[in-house]
Scaffold this motif. Structure first.
Motif, short mmCIF file in Angstrom:
data_model
loop_
_atom_site.label_atom_id
_atom_site.label_comp_id
_atom_site.label_asym_id
_atom_site.label_seq_id
_atom_site.Cartn_x
_atom_site.Cartn_y
_atom_site.Cartn_z
N ARG A 49 0.80 -1.23 0.00
CA ARG A 49 0.00 0.00 0.00
C ARG A 49 0.83 1.28 0.00
O ARG A 49 0.28 2.36 0.08
CB ARG A 49 -0.94 0.01 1.20
N GLY A 50 2.15 1.15 -0.03
CA GLY A 50 2.98 2.33 -0.16
C GLY A 50 3.80 2.71 1.06
O GLY A 50 4.71 3.53 0.95
N ALA A 51 3.51 2.16 2.24
CA ALA A 51 4.25 2.55 3.44
C ALA A 51 5.70 2.06 3.40
O ALA A 51 6.62 2.82 3.73
CB ALA A 51 3.55 2.02 4.69
N SER A 109 6.81 -2.26 7.78
CA SER A 109 5.61 -1.53 8.16
C SER A 109 4.50 -2.54 8.41
O SER A 109 4.42 -3.57 7.74
CB SER A 109 5.18 -0.56 7.05
N SER A 110 3.65 -2.23 9.40
CA SER A 110 2.51 -3.11 9.70
C SER A 110 1.23 -2.28 9.75
O SER A 110 1.27 -1.06 9.80
CB SER A 110 2.71 -3.83 11.04
N GLY A 111 0.12 -2.97 9.81
CA GLY A 111 -1.18 -2.31 9.86
C GLY A 111 -1.64 -1.97 11.26
O GLY A 111 -2.57 -1.19 11.43
N PRO A 149 -5.10 0.58 9.94
CA PRO A 149 -5.94 -0.34 9.15
C PRO A 149 -6.16 0.11 7.71
O PRO A 149 -6.44 -0.71 6.84
CB PRO A 149 -7.26 -0.38 9.92
N GLN A 150 -6.02 1.41 7.42
CA GLN A 150 -6.19 1.90 6.05
C GLN A 150 -4.89 1.84 5.25
O GLN A 150 -4.87 2.13 4.06
CB GLN A 150 -6.71 3.34 6.05
#
Length: 196
Positions: free
Chosen positions: A12-14, A113-115, A167-168
């Motif tokens: 997602r880009g993180a 990175s994690s959610g 979460p997003q």
């Protein structure tokens, strides 16, 4: 000029945002330059394949990138405390580099990175270190005394830069996370020059 490979997978880009900050840190050290590379998604269908060049972002990594690099920063999102399948798949295909010892003695560092806050950042960083150790790489973390490490609210560990995307999956890094990633790249570049 020493090329330092910044190899990442980002959903997602993180992780990509962290990779770009690490690359900026590498670029800030005279005599080194970053080489950004990614890996394609793994398909559940045997006949599906990724295009030879991604639509956007860094080119796909090749084994030659590993052989040519003087150092490595490795990044992946967390998947139940492990690196994501696309990155694991890439490393499973590095047996020739292992047999040749082409990574032995080169410095390496990891980032993730994690959610969620307890999404497995530290275990992911540790599991990403395992193939690097098998390749004989010299692992580098973050000094515990860096003030950003104590101030960050969205990640950061002595094992490597990290980020909690929520979460997003927000790719927006806090100032502390961005600074830690930059410093990690800078430190890797300095170590690369010392070991060269």
């Amino acid at each position: 000029m020493k090329d330092i490979l910044v190899l990442y997978y980002s959903h997602r880009g993180a992780v990509r945002a962290l990779a770009e900050q690490i690359a900026r840190g590498i670029d800030s050290v005279p005599g080194t330059q970053p080489r950004l590379r990614t890996v394609p998604k793994v398909s559940a269908l045997c006949e599906a394949s990724a295009p030879p060049v991604p639509d956007s972002g860094a080119p796909y990594a090749e084994l030659q990138d590993l052989e040519e690099c003087a150092g490595l920063a490795l990044g992946s999102p967390t998947r139940f405390g492990n690196m994501a399948a696309p990155m694991k798949y890439f490393w499973d295909g590095t047996i020739t580099a292992w047999q040749n010892g082409s990574l032995a003695g080169k410095p390496a560092t990891v980032f993730t990175s994690s959610g969620s806050l307890h999404g497995g950042n530290e275990t992911t960083l540790l599991t990403m270190m395992l193939p690097l150790l098998h390749h004989g790489m010299v692992l580098m973390g973050l000094p515990h005394g860096w003030p950003e490490l104590a101030a960050t609210r969205d990640g950061g560990t002595p094992y490597g830069a990290s980020h909690v995307a929520g979460p997003q999956g927000s790719p927006v890094l806090s100032p502390e996370a961005a600074r830690l990633a930059f410093l990690q790249g800078q430190r890797l570049a300095q170590l690369t020059l010392k070991l060269a």
